[in-house]
Design a protein around this motif. Structure first.
Motif, mmCIF file in Angstrom:
data_model
loop_
_atom_site.group_PDB
_atom_site.id
_atom_site.type_symbol
_atom_site.label_atom_id
_atom_site.label_comp_id
_atom_site.label_asym_id
_atom_site.label_seq_id
_atom_site.Cartn_x
_atom_site.Cartn_y
_atom_site.Cartn_z
ATOM 1 N N TRP A 40 8.501 31.846 68.084
ATOM 2 C CA TRP A 40 8.197 31.320 69.416
ATOM 3 C C TRP A 40 6.912 30.517 69.312
ATOM 4 C CZ3 TRP A 40 5.709 33.988 74.187
ATOM 5 C CH2 TRP A 40 5.932 33.202 75.325
ATOM 6 N N CYS A 41 6.941 29.308 69.848
ATOM 7 C CA CYS A 41 5.809 28.380 69.781
ATOM 8 C C CYS A 41 5.386 27.958 71.183
ATOM 9 C CB CYS A 41 6.179 27.147 68.964
ATOM 10 S SG CYS A 41 6.680 27.479 67.270
ATOM 11 N N PRO A 42 4.741 28.852 71.919
ATOM 12 C CA PRO A 42 4.278 28.455 73.256
ATOM 13 C C PRO A 42 2.946 27.691 73.175
ATOM 14 C CG PRO A 42 3.713 30.742 72.865
ATOM 15 C CD PRO A 42 4.448 30.261 71.643
ATOM 16 N N PRO A 43 2.647 26.789 74.125
ATOM 17 C CA PRO A 43 3.482 26.556 75.303
ATOM 18 C C PRO A 43 4.624 25.568 75.081
ATOM 19 C CG PRO A 43 1.507 25.221 75.429
ATOM 20 C CD PRO A 43 1.362 26.061 74.194
ATOM 21 N N ASP A 44 4.603 24.849 73.943
ATOM 22 C CA ASP A 44 5.582 23.787 73.713
ATOM 23 C C ASP A 44 6.266 23.975 72.375
ATOM 24 O OD1 ASP A 44 4.774 22.343 76.116
ATOM 25 O OD2 ASP A 44 2.946 21.851 75.008
ATOM 26 N N PRO A 48 1.820 25.311 67.455
ATOM 27 C CA PRO A 48 1.833 26.272 66.344
ATOM 28 C C PRO A 48 2.546 27.551 66.773
ATOM 29 C CG PRO A 48 -0.354 25.330 66.627
ATOM 30 C CD PRO A 48 0.450 24.902 67.816
ATOM 31 N N PRO A 49 3.201 28.239 65.854
ATOM 32 C CA PRO A 49 3.934 29.451 66.243
ATOM 33 C C PRO A 49 3.009 30.604 66.614
ATOM 34 C CG PRO A 49 4.025 29.139 63.859
ATOM 35 C CD PRO A 49 3.385 27.912 64.425
ATOM 36 N N LEU A 50 3.413 31.307 67.653
ATOM 37 C CA LEU A 50 2.757 32.559 68.021
ATOM 38 C C LEU A 50 3.428 33.721 67.282
ATOM 39 C CD1 LEU A 50 0.565 33.660 70.011
ATOM 40 C CD2 LEU A 50 2.436 34.060 71.623
ATOM 41 N N PHE A 51 4.748 33.615 67.121
ATOM 42 C CA PHE A 51 5.530 34.561 66.320
ATOM 43 C C PHE A 51 6.198 33.760 65.204
ATOM 44 C CE2 PHE A 51 6.075 36.485 70.739
ATOM 45 C CZ PHE A 51 4.953 37.287 70.610
ATOM 46 N N ASN A 52 5.998 34.175 63.957
ATOM 47 C CA ASN A 52 6.455 33.368 62.811
ATOM 48 C C ASN A 52 7.136 34.191 61.732
ATOM 49 O OD1 ASN A 52 4.261 34.731 61.674
ATOM 50 N ND2 ASN A 52 3.699 32.977 60.385
ATOM 51 N N ARG A 53 7.806 35.265 62.107
ATOM 52 C CA ARG A 53 8.435 36.141 61.111
ATOM 53 C C ARG A 53 9.530 35.415 60.335
ATOM 54 N NH1 ARG A 53 10.858 42.089 62.765
ATOM 55 N NH2 ARG A 53 10.527 43.156 60.762
ATOM 56 N N LEU A 54 10.008 34.276 60.838
ATOM 57 C CA LEU A 54 10.952 33.472 60.058
ATOM 58 C C LEU A 54 10.314 32.924 58.786
ATOM 59 C CD1 LEU A 54 12.866 31.375 62.759
ATOM 60 C CD2 LEU A 54 13.821 33.137 61.273
ATOM 61 N N HIS A 55 9.006 32.782 58.788
ATOM 62 C CA HIS A 55 8.288 32.260 57.619
ATOM 63 C C HIS A 55 7.640 33.345 56.778
ATOM 64 C CE1 HIS A 55 7.574 28.058 59.652
ATOM 65 N NE2 HIS A 55 8.794 28.194 59.179
ATOM 66 N N ASP A 56 7.498 34.533 57.366
ATOM 67 C CA ASP A 56 6.719 35.582 56.708
ATOM 68 C C ASP A 56 7.261 36.931 57.184
ATOM 69 O OD1 ASP A 56 4.842 37.411 55.821
ATOM 70 O OD2 ASP A 56 3.105 36.314 56.581
ATOM 71 N N ALA A 57 7.826 37.698 56.279
ATOM 72 C CA ALA A 57 8.441 38.982 56.660
ATOM 73 C C ALA A 57 7.452 39.912 57.360
ATOM 74 C CB ALA A 57 9.020 39.668 55.420
ATOM 75 N N TYR A 191 5.958 39.211 77.896
ATOM 76 C CA TYR A 191 4.783 38.642 77.244
ATOM 77 C C TYR A 191 4.482 37.326 77.930
ATOM 78 C CZ TYR A 191 1.342 38.214 73.519
ATOM 79 O OH TYR A 191 0.165 38.140 72.817
ATOM 80 N N LEU A 192 3.259 37.190 78.449
ATOM 81 C CA LEU A 192 2.859 36.028 79.226
ATOM 82 C C LEU A 192 1.825 35.223 78.451
ATOM 83 C CD1 LEU A 192 2.325 37.692 82.738
ATOM 84 C CD2 LEU A 192 4.458 36.955 81.662
ATOM 85 N N VAL A 193 1.934 33.896 78.544
ATOM 86 C CA VAL A 193 1.036 33.005 77.805
ATOM 87 C C VAL A 193 0.608 31.857 78.712
ATOM 88 C CG1 VAL A 193 0.815 31.449 75.839
ATOM 89 C CG2 VAL A 193 2.172 33.536 75.609
ATOM 90 N N ALA A 194 -0.700 31.620 78.780
ATOM 91 C CA ALA A 194 -1.243 30.446 79.467
ATOM 92 C C ALA A 194 -2.021 29.615 78.449
ATOM 93 C CB ALA A 194 -2.144 30.857 80.623
ATOM 94 N N ASP A 195 -1.946 28.308 78.578
ATOM 95 C CA ASP A 195 -2.600 27.392 77.644
ATOM 96 C C ASP A 195 -3.734 26.669 78.364
ATOM 97 O OD1 ASP A 195 -3.113 25.752 75.404
ATOM 98 O OD2 ASP A 195 -1.789 24.188 76.205
#
Length: 593
Positions: A40-44, A48-57, A191-195
């Motif tokens: 997940w790459c918020p806000p857009d 940069p990814p906030l969650f990146n387990r696709l790249h790193d176990a 999970y809430l995110v503001a930029d």
């Protein structure tokens, strides 16, 4: 489409085809079959990814997973992108319904990932893990008077949960919690995110209600789609997946929602696709126009025209979602999906020449006008200018549709130039643009003659990848819809491509690609189209039925490629080109009956 399985990680990674997507027109999250949001790459989408387990176990994630062994049943709600997953353990069943929520006025001022947990029978004990990452700097946790906050770069974030969700560990890096779902229970976590903005803390009941509101909005959008032909359920799911990639802030269309996922496990073709390619945008606009999604088509076409006009004088191959210059390619220091490195961000295609873009643009403008819409004076002037550029540039070498480093006279690029001038002349003769239609026709005839002279192989009985080679290019299947067929040459080319590049219903991009990557979903759809547009519609329909078998090995989200031997998904996802070419393949059956 997959509906049930027992999720298994290998080396910490799930198969790519075991992800579903949720989104709201600004960002897209990938939800693994085991309940872990691994991207997940918020806000857009291009943040940069906030969650990146696709790249790193061991990377960032927001997981909601039973502590006992489990299987799942998963589906999207009917005509919606709200996702439902039922977790089945020895002790009970529980359903998780999740969404990146929208509000009554469209997208919310903040990003809101909402996950509703309902106990269906017995008991299911869940573990919740929230482990965000920061691409630059550290994650900092603060106990604010109104919420526990994590500051992550410019982002202000918080985990919202009811008292029934018990926090067992809470550090700067990670929150771990437990929740027991029992028959009849219901809880919502978010999970809430503001930029760079104040962060609202809405009531959990409001967040929970917005899941159903978002579902209603997706269904209302789907009701507007005008298609009512064969493979309708596949068509709707495909259109909904494509809608994820329409960036609502500008109207740009992202090629995919992820970056750095491999086209071959262990390979180095791991690119960032979170940008807007002119080619993909044009194809998607045509798909939305044909589907009856007029507002999306207009928004995307307007963005494309404004971006190219402001960029000038010649169009770039790719832009950021805001219409700017794509960053230079650089390597991200992460282990990569199943060890596939380097993982890249940015994209080197920004510096390439891809002449077929002219054909994509002018065919889109032509279809737009043919469907009864109006090209404004500024757009008409740009189209005229682009047509005149083609006259001056079609004899150049380029990197071709596949963005290869070695410049060649790519056949598909020349056909794209022919198409641009053919459509420009048509637009001029019908009064949609000014310009010298006769000149454009004369030049288009020259291009056709050049292609027949330099890009035809008597040995292969086919148009070749580029002038002076015997290699084949599956992109030439796409030319069957352009009206380029003469003397049976495209039919012969189609047959040669099927014989050399196809493995069952799946098709590789070009000669030699089988050693570098998987079969390309878009090329497989173009083969179906080629049979339909060349008059063999019944055969095309049978081929589409066969193709939907390997394409159905997922939860409705298509990757860029498929390994023909294993059926595994490869490359970035959701892949816009895969979804839109499947839409066009379905359309081709109806168009050519």
């Amino acid at each position: 489409m997959l509906e049930a399985l027992e999720p298994k990680r290998s080396g910490g990674f799930l198969p790519l085809e075991h992800y579903a997507a949720i989104g709201e027109g600004r960002s897209v999250a990938l939800v693994g079959a085991d309940g872990s949001i691994d991207w997940w790459c918020p806000p857009d989408m291009d943040s940069p990814p906030l969650f990146n387990r696709l790249h790193d176990a061991d990377g960032g994630r927001f997981s909601l997973t039973p502590v006992q062994p489990f299987s799942i049943e998963r589906r999207y709600r009917k005509d919606s992108n709200v996702l439902e997953t039922t977790f089945v353990t020895e002790t009970g069943k529980a359903r998780v319904t999740e969404s990146i929520n929208s509000g009554a006025g469209g997208r919310l001022p903040w990003c809101e990932v909402a996950r509703r947990i309902e106990g269906l029978s017995g008991q299911v004990e869940f573990e919740v893990v929230i482990r965000p990452i920061c691409a630059q700097g550290k994650v900092r946790r603060v106990n604010h008077p109104n919420a526990a906050i994590r500051y992550i770069g410019d982002l202000t974030t918080t985990f919202c949960h009811p008292d029934e969700v018990s926090i067992v560990d809470d550090t700067d890096q990670q929150t771990t919690a437990h929740y027991r779902a029992e028959a009849g229970s219901r809880a919502c976590i978010a999970y809430l995110v503001a930029d760079k903005a104040p962060l609202a803390i809405p009531a959990l009941s409001e967040i929970d209600d917005r899941i159903d509101f978002s579902d209603d909005e997706w269904q209302r959008w789907t009701e507007k789609l005008s298609y009512d032909g064969p493979f309708k359920s596949d068509f709707i799911r495909c259109a909904l997946s494509l809608k994820f990639l329409l960036y609502s802030k500008t109207g740009a269309i992202a090629a995919a929602a992820t970056s750095g996922l491999p086209e071959r496990i262990g390979g180095d073709k791991n690119y960032d696709y979170r940008y807007a390619w002119v080619r993909d945008a044009a194809y998607t606009i045509k798909a939305f126009l044909r589907a009856g999604a007029l507002s999306e088509a207009i928004a995307a076409f307007g963005w494309l025209i404004r971006t190219i006009d402001e960029d000038g004088p010649a169009p770039s191959v790719v832009y950021t979602l805001s219409g700017g210059e794509v960053p230079d390619e650089r390597v991200i220091e992460v282990p990569g999906y199943k060890g596939s490195t380097p993982v890249r961000t940015g994209n080197r295609a920004k510096n390439q020449v891809q002449l077929s873009c002219y054909g994509d643009l002018l065919e889109t403008a032509s279809l737009f006008a043919e469907m009864g819409h109006v090209l404004d004076p500024s757009t008409a002037r740009l189209i005229q200018r682009l047509a005149d550029q083609v006259v001056d540039r079609w004899q150049e070498k380029d990197s071709g549709l596949w963005e290869l480093e070695e410049l060649q006279h790519h056949t598909f690029s020349k056909v794209g130039c022919w198409l641009a001038l053919d459509r420009a002349a048509r637009l001029a003769r019908h009064g949609h643009i000014d310009g010298d239609a006769d000149r454009w026709v004369v030049e288009s005839d020259k291009i056709r003659d050049w292609i027949d002279t330099h890009c035809w192989s008597e040995t292969k009985k086919a148009y070749t990848f580029y002038a002076g080679t015997e290699k084949l290019d599956a992109a030439l299947l796409l030319t069957t819809r352009f009206g380029f067929e003469h003397e049976g040459r495209l039919a012969a080319t189609r047959n040669a491509i099927q014989q050399e590049l196809a493995v069952g219903p799946l098709v590789y991009r070009y000669s030699g690609a089988s050693g570098e990557e998987g079969a390309f979903v878009a090329c497989s759809c173009w083969l179906v189209e080629a049979f339909a547009f060349l008059g063999e519609v019944d055969q095309a329909e049978r081929m589409l039925e066969d193709l939907l078998v390997p394409l159905g090995n997922n939860f409705g989200v298509l990757c860029e490629q498929i390994d023909p031997q294993t059926g595994a998904g490869l490359g970035n996802l959701p892949q816009g080109l895969s979804h839109l070419t499947l839409l066009h393949a379905i359309f081709s059956l109806q168009e050519n009956r």
